[in-house]
Enzyme design. Structure first.
Site, PDB file in Angstrom:
ATOM      1  CG  ASN A  11      -0.247   0.056   2.535  1.00 21.19           C
ATOM      2  OD1 ASN A  11       0.827  -0.528   2.678  1.00 21.19           O
ATOM      3  ND2 ASN A  11      -0.839   0.729   3.503  1.00 21.19           N
ATOM      4  NE  ARG A  12       4.528   2.056   4.574  1.00 18.40           N
ATOM      5  CZ  ARG A  12       4.842   2.501   5.779  1.00 18.40           C
ATOM      6  NH1 ARG A  12       4.555   3.741   6.115  1.00 18.40           N
ATOM      7  NH2 ARG A  12       5.440   1.697   6.642  1.00 18.40           N
ATOM      8  N   GLY A  13       5.136   2.980  -1.107  1.00 23.07           N
ATOM      9  CA  GLY A  13       6.519   2.797  -1.524  1.00 23.07           C
ATOM     10  C   GLY A  13       6.724   1.798  -2.638  1.00 23.07           C
ATOM     11  CB  ILE A  14       9.390  -0.743  -3.128  1.00 21.71           C
ATOM     12  CG1 ILE A  14      10.580   0.222  -3.203  1.00 21.71           C
ATOM     13  CG2 ILE A  14       9.627  -1.954  -4.018  1.00 21.71           C
ATOM     14  CD1 ILE A  14      11.878  -0.336  -2.642  1.00 21.71           C
ATOM     15  NE  ARG A  34       1.608  -4.710  11.226  1.00 22.49           N
ATOM     16  CZ  ARG A  34       2.519  -4.794  12.181  1.00 22.49           C
ATOM     17  NH1 ARG A  34       3.785  -4.993  11.861  1.00 22.49           N
ATOM     18  NH2 ARG A  34       2.182  -4.680  13.454  1.00 22.49           N
ATOM     19  N   GLY A  77       8.609  -5.159   5.034  1.00 19.17           N
ATOM     20  CA  GLY A  77       9.772  -5.211   5.899  1.00 19.17           C
ATOM     21  C   GLY A  77       9.801  -4.040   6.859  1.00 19.17           C
ATOM     22  CE1 TYR A 140      15.478  -3.673   5.813  1.00 24.51           C
ATOM     23  CE2 TYR A 140      17.548  -3.039   4.786  1.00 24.51           C
ATOM     24  CZ  TYR A 140      16.174  -3.207   4.719  1.00 24.51           C
ATOM     25  OH  TYR A 140      15.504  -2.911   3.556  1.00 24.51           O
ATOM     26  CE  LYS A 144      14.946  -6.248   3.408  1.00 24.69           C
ATOM     27  NZ  LYS A 144      13.637  -6.590   2.805  1.00 24.69           N
TER      28      LYS A 144
END
Length: 234
Positions: A11-14, A34, A77, A140, A144
């Site tokens: 629902n946002r960004g990438i 969320r 993430g 992080y 990844k």
């Protein structure tokens, strides 16, 4: 043909850029979120991917609406950045749980339908940080980096069934998350990027759309950097 596509954190960004690119391709797109609102034109599924029961419920909702998931994009993430000496147990475990353990949970559940269909695409959104490391992001980076070994193991297990698994590793990308960074920090980061700029979310989405396509049927176990050269050599 229109496929059932499931994108976490869409629902946002990438994630939003990927959802829009796949929907524009004619696919039936579902996204988890969320908070806030899901984008128009896709199926929004409220889901905490760290909760196995919510993940199972999300898959059932998507399967009822769109059919078995054919393309999984594990994008959701979190970060809990701090130096190692200050990093709490929760700082570490929360990031691993959301960024890596949830990817296992999603992939395992998606495998059911993909094995029956004898085809499928799994695409994990990693990070250049997972390849080269970054001070203050040990948790992080570990999560990844873990996605690379995880996806390559899937590629070996399921490759003969027509299922591919790949990782896209964005570098610095213009999103709401990076918009709050002080300009001097962004300028310092950009100086380390051979392309001389941050990525746009749409550029990450283009790589994902390709890996999900028929043209990428012989690409599996790969790490595709979309980072302007920041992570080259890693």
């Amino acid at each position: 043909m229109s496929r059932s596509v499931f994108i976490t954190g869409g629902n946002r960004g990438i994630g939003l850029a990927i959802a829009e690119a796949m929907a524009a391709n004619g696919d039936r797109v579902a996204v988890t979120y969320r908070s806030g609102e899901p984008p128009a034109g896709v199926l929004g599924v409220k889901c905490d991917i760290t909760d196995p029961e919510q993940v199972e419920a999300a898959f059932r909702q998507i399967e009822e609406a769109h059919g078995p998931v054919e393309v999984l994009v594990a994008n959701a993430g979190i970060t809990r950045d701090t130096l190692l000496m200050r990093m709490s147990e929760d700082d570490f475990s929360d990031v691993i749980g959301t960024n890596l353990t949830a990817a296992y949970r999603l992939a395992k559940r998606a495998t059911r339908g993909m094995l029956r269909a004898r085809k499928g695409r799994m695409i994990f959104i990693g990070s250049t940080v997972g390849l080269r490391g970054e001070a203050g992001q040990a948790n992080y980076a570990a999560a990844k980096a873990g996605l690379v070994g995880f996806s390559r193991s899937i590629a070996r297990e399921l490759g003969s069934r027509g299922i591919t698994a790949n990782v896209v590793t964005p570098g610095l990308t213009e999103t709401d998350m990076t918009a709050v960074l002080p300009q001097e920090i962004k300028d310092s980061m950009i100086k380390q990027i051979p392309a001389g700029r941050a990525a746009q979310s749409e550029e990450i989405a283009a790589a994902v759309r390709f890996l999900a396509s028929d043209e990428a049927s012989y690409i599996t176990g790969a790490v595709i950097p979309v980072d302007g050269g920041a992570g080259m050599g890693h």
